[in-house]
Design a protein around this motif. Structure first.
Motif, mmCIF file in Angstrom:
data_model
loop_
_atom_site.group_PDB
_atom_site.id
_atom_site.type_symbol
_atom_site.label_atom_id
_atom_site.label_comp_id
_atom_site.label_asym_id
_atom_site.label_seq_id
_atom_site.Cartn_x
_atom_site.Cartn_y
_atom_site.Cartn_z
ATOM 1 N N THR A 520 0.818 -1.224 0.000
ATOM 2 C CA THR A 520 0.000 0.000 0.000
ATOM 3 C C THR A 520 0.850 1.271 0.000
ATOM 4 O OG1 THR A 520 -0.027 0.082 2.413
ATOM 5 C CG2 THR A 520 -1.794 -1.175 1.329
ATOM 6 N N PHE A 521 2.112 1.133 0.401
ATOM 7 C CA PHE A 521 3.054 2.251 0.571
ATOM 8 C C PHE A 521 2.626 3.177 1.711
ATOM 9 C CE2 PHE A 521 6.663 4.485 -1.742
ATOM 10 C CZ PHE A 521 7.469 3.365 -1.701
ATOM 11 N N GLU A 522 1.828 2.644 2.623
ATOM 12 C CA GLU A 522 1.430 3.397 3.815
ATOM 13 C C GLU A 522 2.456 3.155 4.914
ATOM 14 O OE1 GLU A 522 -1.316 5.418 4.106
ATOM 15 O OE2 GLU A 522 -1.553 5.069 1.945
ATOM 16 N N GLU A 523 2.637 4.179 5.765
ATOM 17 C CA GLU A 523 3.587 4.047 6.872
ATOM 18 C C GLU A 523 3.027 3.109 7.927
ATOM 19 O OE1 GLU A 523 5.636 6.844 10.306
ATOM 20 O OE2 GLU A 523 5.261 7.741 8.340
ATOM 21 N N LEU A 524 3.865 2.124 8.352
ATOM 22 C CA LEU A 524 3.478 1.218 9.436
ATOM 23 C C LEU A 524 4.022 1.736 10.763
ATOM 24 C CD1 LEU A 524 4.216 -2.203 7.693
ATOM 25 C CD2 LEU A 524 1.971 -1.180 8.098
ATOM 26 N N GLY A 525 5.288 2.182 10.722
ATOM 27 C CA GLY A 525 5.909 2.666 11.952
ATOM 28 C C GLY A 525 7.248 3.303 11.663
ATOM 29 N N ARG A 526 7.777 3.942 12.697
ATOM 30 C CA ARG A 526 9.117 4.528 12.586
ATOM 31 C C ARG A 526 9.841 4.387 13.917
ATOM 32 N NH1 ARG A 526 7.978 10.929 11.424
ATOM 33 N NH2 ARG A 526 6.731 10.102 9.705
ATOM 34 N N ALA A 527 11.163 4.280 13.821
ATOM 35 C CA ALA A 527 12.005 4.173 15.017
ATOM 36 C C ALA A 527 12.937 5.377 15.031
ATOM 37 C CB ALA A 527 12.800 2.873 14.977
ATOM 38 N N GLU A 528 12.654 6.318 15.933
ATOM 39 C CA GLU A 528 13.433 7.559 16.009
ATOM 40 C C GLU A 528 14.757 7.332 16.727
ATOM 41 O OE1 GLU A 528 11.892 11.366 17.565
ATOM 42 O OE2 GLU A 528 10.068 10.847 16.459
ATOM 43 N N VAL A 529 15.819 7.861 16.131
ATOM 44 C CA VAL A 529 17.171 7.681 16.670
ATOM 45 C C VAL A 529 17.605 8.982 17.341
ATOM 46 C CG1 VAL A 529 19.541 7.078 16.058
ATOM 47 C CG2 VAL A 529 17.669 6.142 14.735
ATOM 48 N N PRO A 530 18.136 8.907 18.573
ATOM 49 C CA PRO A 530 18.497 10.150 19.274
ATOM 50 C C PRO A 530 19.874 10.707 18.915
ATOM 51 C CG PRO A 530 18.757 8.272 20.728
ATOM 52 C CD PRO A 530 18.288 7.721 19.417
ATOM 53 N N VAL A 531 20.423 10.330 17.762
ATOM 54 C CA VAL A 531 21.713 10.904 17.314
ATOM 55 C C VAL A 531 21.585 11.303 15.840
ATOM 56 C CG1 VAL A 531 23.194 9.617 18.927
ATOM 57 C CG2 VAL A 531 22.626 8.614 16.705
ATOM 58 N N ASN A 532 22.512 12.129 15.380
ATOM 59 C CA ASN A 532 22.480 12.566 13.980
ATOM 60 C C ASN A 532 23.141 11.530 13.071
ATOM 61 O OD1 ASN A 532 21.275 14.889 14.833
ATOM 62 N ND2 ASN A 532 23.149 16.101 14.851
ATOM 63 N N ILE A 533 22.568 11.369 11.885
ATOM 64 C CA ILE A 533 23.127 10.462 10.865
ATOM 65 C C ILE A 533 23.220 11.254 9.566
ATOM 66 C CG2 ILE A 533 22.737 8.355 9.522
ATOM 67 C CD1 ILE A 533 21.106 7.214 11.763
ATOM 68 N N PRO A 534 24.375 11.247 8.877
ATOM 69 C CA PRO A 534 24.428 11.929 7.571
ATOM 70 C C PRO A 534 23.715 11.103 6.497
ATOM 71 C CG PRO A 534 26.638 11.451 8.454
ATOM 72 C CD PRO A 534 25.655 10.651 9.239
ATOM 73 N N TYR A 535 23.377 11.753 5.375
ATOM 74 C CA TYR A 535 22.732 11.049 4.251
ATOM 75 C C TYR A 535 23.740 10.047 3.677
ATOM 76 C CZ TYR A 535 19.385 10.405 0.457
ATOM 77 O OH TYR A 535 18.453 9.867 -0.399
ATOM 78 N N GLY A 536 23.328 8.777 3.528
ATOM 79 C CA GLY A 536 24.264 7.735 3.078
ATOM 80 C C GLY A 536 23.965 7.235 1.677
ATOM 81 N N PHE A 537 24.630 6.150 1.293
ATOM 82 C CA PHE A 537 24.494 5.624 -0.063
ATOM 83 C C PHE A 537 23.642 4.359 -0.119
ATOM 84 C CE2 PHE A 537 28.804 7.782 -0.648
ATOM 85 C CZ PHE A 537 28.237 8.930 -1.139
ATOM 86 N N HIS A 538 24.237 3.207 0.264
ATOM 87 C CA HIS A 538 23.554 1.927 0.040
ATOM 88 C C HIS A 538 23.482 1.084 1.308
ATOM 89 C CE1 HIS A 538 23.427 2.581 -4.271
ATOM 90 N NE2 HIS A 538 24.711 2.894 -4.250
ATOM 91 N N GLY A 539 22.551 0.142 1.279
ATOM 92 C CA GLY A 539 22.378 -0.730 2.439
ATOM 93 C C GLY A 539 21.833 -2.085 2.036
ATOM 94 N N THR A 540 21.652 -2.942 3.059
ATOM 95 C CA THR A 540 21.118 -4.276 2.818
ATOM 96 C C THR A 540 20.450 -4.765 4.094
ATOM 97 O OG1 THR A 540 21.666 -6.463 1.938
ATOM 98 C CG2 THR A 540 23.216 -5.547 3.520
ATOM 99 N N PHE A 541 19.596 -5.765 3.965
ATOM 100 C CA PHE A 541 18.965 -6.334 5.156
ATOM 101 C C PHE A 541 19.544 -7.711 5.411
ATOM 102 C CE2 PHE A 541 15.616 -8.663 7.448
ATOM 103 C CZ PHE A 541 15.499 -7.831 8.551
ATOM 104 N N ASN A 542 20.040 -7.926 6.633
ATOM 105 C CA ASN A 542 20.610 -9.207 7.030
ATOM 106 C C ASN A 542 19.603 -9.892 7.956
ATOM 107 O OD1 ASN A 542 22.265 -11.321 7.923
ATOM 108 N ND2 ASN A 542 23.277 -10.043 9.462
ATOM 109 N N ALA A 543 18.847 -10.850 7.398
ATOM 110 C CA ALA A 543 17.783 -11.499 8.171
ATOM 111 C C ALA A 543 18.373 -12.492 9.158
ATOM 112 C CB ALA A 543 16.822 -12.210 7.229
ATOM 113 N N THR A 544 17.789 -12.538 10.355
ATOM 114 C CA THR A 544 18.180 -13.572 11.317
ATOM 115 C C THR A 544 16.936 -14.378 11.637
ATOM 116 O OG1 THR A 544 17.905 -11.905 13.035
ATOM 117 C CG2 THR A 544 20.151 -12.397 12.382
ATOM 118 N N ALA A 545 17.137 -15.677 11.816
ATOM 119 C CA ALA A 545 15.987 -16.567 12.048
ATOM 120 C C ALA A 545 15.344 -16.255 13.391
ATOM 121 C CB ALA A 545 16.467 -17.999 12.001
#
Length: 545
Positions: A520-545
């Protein structure tokens, strides 16, 4: 006066200086503040890479690609999220820290001779070849089940995805004769990984297709068993094309030789002339783009070359074979000067100067090319060989081994108002090299992504997530357990803003991990981080069982 092309006429862009500013790392996990709901089935780590330090001592890096690599981990478990980050412990980072100045040259920054050396030593040091940086700040990649961080030089770092600690430095050139590899390898379902890297010899430059086996022989294995599957000589021996990635279908690797040229003489004499690598890169719109097809099983280079008008591409979306054609989807623009415009100074501008930078950058759009695979002596000249129904792309045989191709747009008019699309991602594990329907990316109404977009290839419709003043990064698709449809799952993206928010005891930039329902592209949730992060490039998801 150089004639400057203006591709758009945008005014009043907000300043984003704060999201391309240095931060400290936070190697111990910290809790986040959850709003909405993070689905409890998401278990694993969202890993991100990008520059996090833009000055050393009183010296500043020139280019966005130069900042010291900062690795990020959002650990998601049972609806809760913790965050940690760690600077990559590269040789470049250690040398810079030790000397408190820029001691290793980067893509857009040339190191100056050490002021502590005497005049004669300083003079001689200008004749040394620049040592390649190991500041792997582009991407997280996997080989043989292990995680590495990578840039485009010959050195990668093996990283523990749990602690983000650097465990081993790995040099491609110790295994095969290449001088680097891209940060965007492709992996087959069996784990075999393909990549590309250049080699420079007395005969000139070559592009090499690399194959890395899927499994380790011993626990300590890294790139053992890597081979060069095929070597393609550069058309111009001293000016090979720059490439950031390549495409792969079930049976072929597709290398796109674009008219962004690297002047090797300028690059190797850079230390002498005080010029960085970025000064040796130029766009040559007089040249066509060439698609080279390499058969993955045999390593044979197709004798048919596919040409298109000059284009620039950093990221491919997908490629697959269907009805005797190879279909390749990519994000592309008609101008290749963007790479040199992403100087830190440009990203930190404001007002009219910032608008000027944006308006002189060409927009990037998703496009499809269709390459007919069975071109032989009986193939007719001068007629469209594209047999795909309802496709506007053309492929016309113009000479014995030459086919000229034009693209089809993979979007409607509505994408123009979002500034085009970059950082494309798909449901990779299931749909890479296969027919697919959806891709996701960032809209670019600024120098960095400012919206998230889902594109449906059936009808070229799109869904958009946006909030004023927020800048989302590359969207990563994570499939839900027992998914039956292509878009069953979530989209993860790190969102930041240059606008400070009052956090009671201090002002912080609002940074959060965003979770969208991919369907649906609707927001489910967000996790706010209490520190600053610069704009980055690429990422990946590492699933754990």
């Amino acid at each position: 006066m150089k004639n400057i092309n203006h591709f758009t006429d945008v005014h009043g862009l907000p300043c984003i200086e704060k999201i391309v500013s240095s931060v400290e790392d936070t190697p111990e996990p910290i809790c986040t503040n959850i709003t909405g709901k993070i689905p409890e089935w998401i278990n694993g780590s969202f890993l991100r890479n990008g520059p996090g330090k833009f000055e050393i001592g009183n010296q500043k890096f020139n280019h966005w690609f130069d900042g010291m690599a900062l690795l990020h981990q959002f650990k998601i478990s049972n609806g809760q999220v913790t965050y940690k980050s760690r600077f990559l412990s590269s040789d470049s980072y250690q040398a810079n820290k030790e000397h408190n100045r820029i001691a290793v040259s980067e893509f857009g920054t040339i190191t100056m001779p050490d002021p502590c050396k005497n005049f004669f030593q300083r003079f001689l040091s200008r004749f040394e070849l620049p040592k390649p940086t190991d500041n792997a700040n582009v991407s997280f990649v996997t080989y043989k089940g292990d995680y590495y961080v990578s840039t485009e030089t010959n050195v990668m770092h093996k990283v523990d995805p749990e602690t983000l600690e650097t465990t081993k430095k790995v040099d491609w050139s110790k295994f095969i004769a290449v001088n680097g590899a891209t940060a965007h390898p492709h992996t087959d379902p069996d784990g075999t990984t393909y990549n590309m890297g250049n080699s420079y010899t007395a005969k000139g430059a070559s592009y090499n297709i690399i194959r890395v086996p899927p499994t380790k022989e011993t626990p300590e294995d890294t790139l053992e068993g890597a081979t060069v599957l095929c070597s393609i000589p550069s058309v111009d021996k001293t000016k090979p094309s720059y490439y950031h990635s390549f495409a792969m279908s079930e049976n072929y690797v597709v290398f796109i030789e674009q008219p962004i040229k690297m002047d090797l003489l300028k690059i190797v004499t850079g230390k002498l002339t005080g010029k960085s690598i970025s000064n040796g890169i130029h766009w040559d719109p007089k040249l066509n783009t060439i698609f080279h097809l390499i058969h993955k099983q045999t390593g044979q280079l197709s004798s048919t070359k596919y040409f298109a008008k000059p284009l620039s591409t950093f990221h491919q979306i997908n490629a697959y074979e269907e009805d005797g054609s190879l279909i390749i989807d990519m994000c592309a623009s008609d101008d290749g000067q963007a790479i040199t415009n992403y100087n830190v100074q440009n990203l930190r501008k404001s007002g009219e100067a910032l608008d000027e930078v944006y308006n002189t950058l060409c927009r990037v759009f998703p496009r499809r090319f269709i390459l007919p695979l069975n071109v032989d002596d009986g193939t007719p000249y001068g007629q469209n060989l594209n047999n795909q129904p309802n496709s506007e792309a053309t492929s016309i045989r113009i000479a014995k081994n030459k086919v000229f191709c034009t693209h089809e747009d993979l979007h409607g008019e509505d994408l123009h108002q979002y500034g085009g699309l970059e950082f494309p991602q798909i449901n990779y594990n299931k749909y890479n090299t296969h027919t697919y329907r959806y891709f996701y990316g960032c809209g670019f109404r600024h120098l960095v992504g400012d919206t998230l977009i889902k594109m449906d290839l059936h009808g070229k419709h799109m869904k958009v997530w946006e909030q004023p003043g927020l800048y989302p990064s590359e969207p990563i698709f994570v499939p839900s357990p027992n998914a039956t449809e292509e878009d069953d799952g979530v989209i993860l993206s790190v969102v930041i803003t240059p606008n400070e928010v009052n956090k009671g005891d201090r002002f912080l930039l609002l940074t959060f991990l965003l979770v969208l329902d991919a369907k649906t592209f609707e927001e489910l949730g967000r996790a706010e981080v209490p520190v600053n992060i610069p704009y980055g490039f690429h990422g990946t998801f590492n699933a754990t069982a």
